[in-house]
Design a protein around this motif. Structure first.
Motif, PDB file in Angstrom:
ATOM      1  N   GLY A  98       0.833  -1.171  -0.137  1.00  0.00           N
ATOM      2  CA  GLY A  98       0.088  -0.079   0.072  1.00  0.00           C
ATOM      3  C   GLY A  98       0.652   1.162   0.020  1.00  0.00           C
ATOM      4  O   GLY A  98       0.422   2.363   0.166  1.00  0.00           O
TER       5      GLY A  98
ATOM      6  N   HIS B  84       5.044   8.042   0.048  1.00  0.00           N
ATOM      7  CA  HIS B  84       4.770   6.746   0.974  1.00  0.00           C
ATOM      8  C   HIS B  84       5.676   5.810   0.668  1.00  0.00           C
ATOM      9  O   HIS B  84       6.562   5.770  -0.698  1.00  0.00           O
ATOM     10  CB  HIS B  84       3.624   6.354   1.302  1.00  0.00           C
ATOM     11  N   HIS B  86       6.802   1.343   0.636  1.00  0.00           N
ATOM     12  CA  HIS B  86       6.415   0.143   0.396  1.00  0.00           C
ATOM     13  C   HIS B  86       7.285  -0.808   0.869  1.00  0.00           C
ATOM     14  O   HIS B  86       8.116  -1.308   0.131  1.00  0.00           O
ATOM     15  CB  HIS B  86       5.987  -0.099  -1.306  1.00  0.00           C
TER      16      HIS B  86
HETATM   17 ZN   LIG Z   1       1.156   2.453  -1.531  1.00  0.00          ZN
END
Ligand SMILES: [Zn+2]
Lengths: 98, 144
Positions: A98, B84, B86
């Motif tokens: 995610g 972000h 992973h």
């Molecule tokens: Zn992701």
């Protein structure tokens, strides 16, 4: 008058302004004032049933209006209202990250 | 295209290393250059509020975003993207990443962190203007 801060993706619907001054005694009135000045913005904030979209967060100064009086939250002169689309991600069950 | 300095590029990758095996997340601030590229002039680290499943989920508290946006305004910076990580997964967006992406015209940067070490970093622009027709499209990262 309160100031509504417009997030970058929605500025194209408000003549590229970073913020818009609106009248209104509640958050709901202020937002309705905003979308009546800038009708193209309406469907990006509201569903066809007229509800705020689930991913659209509305803050009055530093408070989420969901935890105040929602759209009936009182607004005073000089208040800052922020429209903040949510930021999140993640996996669907056992698929990739995610 | 996403344009950022080496120190910002290193910092967002480093963040993913620090939070491993959990996901890191943060905000990219700057402006859009005349050629349409998003130019990053500062980054803000955020707390991943998904403490239930931080290994494969991230969420930034919108209250933190309001503060970051305000501090950015004082420096004449706008939000131009997000990043972000992973952990042990490729630097590719997931279906949930797409479903939960709502900042059209912004960059979504993903760093794969393999066994604790940052590997590939990719950036994707959220294109379109409608929820039903949105796409995360790969874009070039220019490290300057
Ligand atoms: Zn992701």
């Amino acid at each position: 008058m309160a100031k509504i801060h417009i997030p970058t993706p929605l500025r194209q619907y408000v003549s590229k302004q970073p913020s818009v001054e609106v009248k209104g005694s509640t958050v709901g009135e202020a937002l309705h004032g905003l979308v009546s000045q800038h009708p193209d913005l309406r469907r990006h904030l509201y569903t066809e049933e007229g509800k705020l979209r689930a991913f659209v967060n509305i803050y009055l100064n530093d408070e989420d209006v969901r935890y105040l009086n929602k759209e009936a939250t009182a607004v005073e002169d000089g208040d800052n209202i922020s429209i903040v689309p949510s930021i999140a991600g993640g996996t669907s069950l056992a698929s990739a990250g995610g | 295209m996403l344009r950022l300095g080496q120190s910002h590029y290193d910092a967002l990758r480093q963040h993913g290393q620090e939070t491993y095996p959990y996901e890191s997340c943060g905000v990219l601030l700057g402006h859009v250059d005349e050629d349409g590229a998003r130019m990053v002039t500062s980054i803000a680290r955020c707390t991943n509020t998904r403490t239930d499943t931080p290994q494969n989920r991230y969420h930034i508290d919108p209250g933190e975003l309001v503060r970051i946006q305000r501090e950015g305004r004082e420096r004449q910076e706008d939000i131009v993207g997000f990043y972000h990580s992973h952990p042990d997964h490729p630097a590719q967006w997931s279906e949930t990443d797409l479903a939960e992406a709502h900042w059209f015209g912004c960059s979504y940067v993903i760093t794969s962190v393999q066994k604790g070490t940052p590997a590939m970093t990719n950036s994707f622009e959220l294109t379109g203007s409608e929820e039903v027709a949105k796409k995360l499209v790969p874009e070039e990262i220019a490290v300057i």
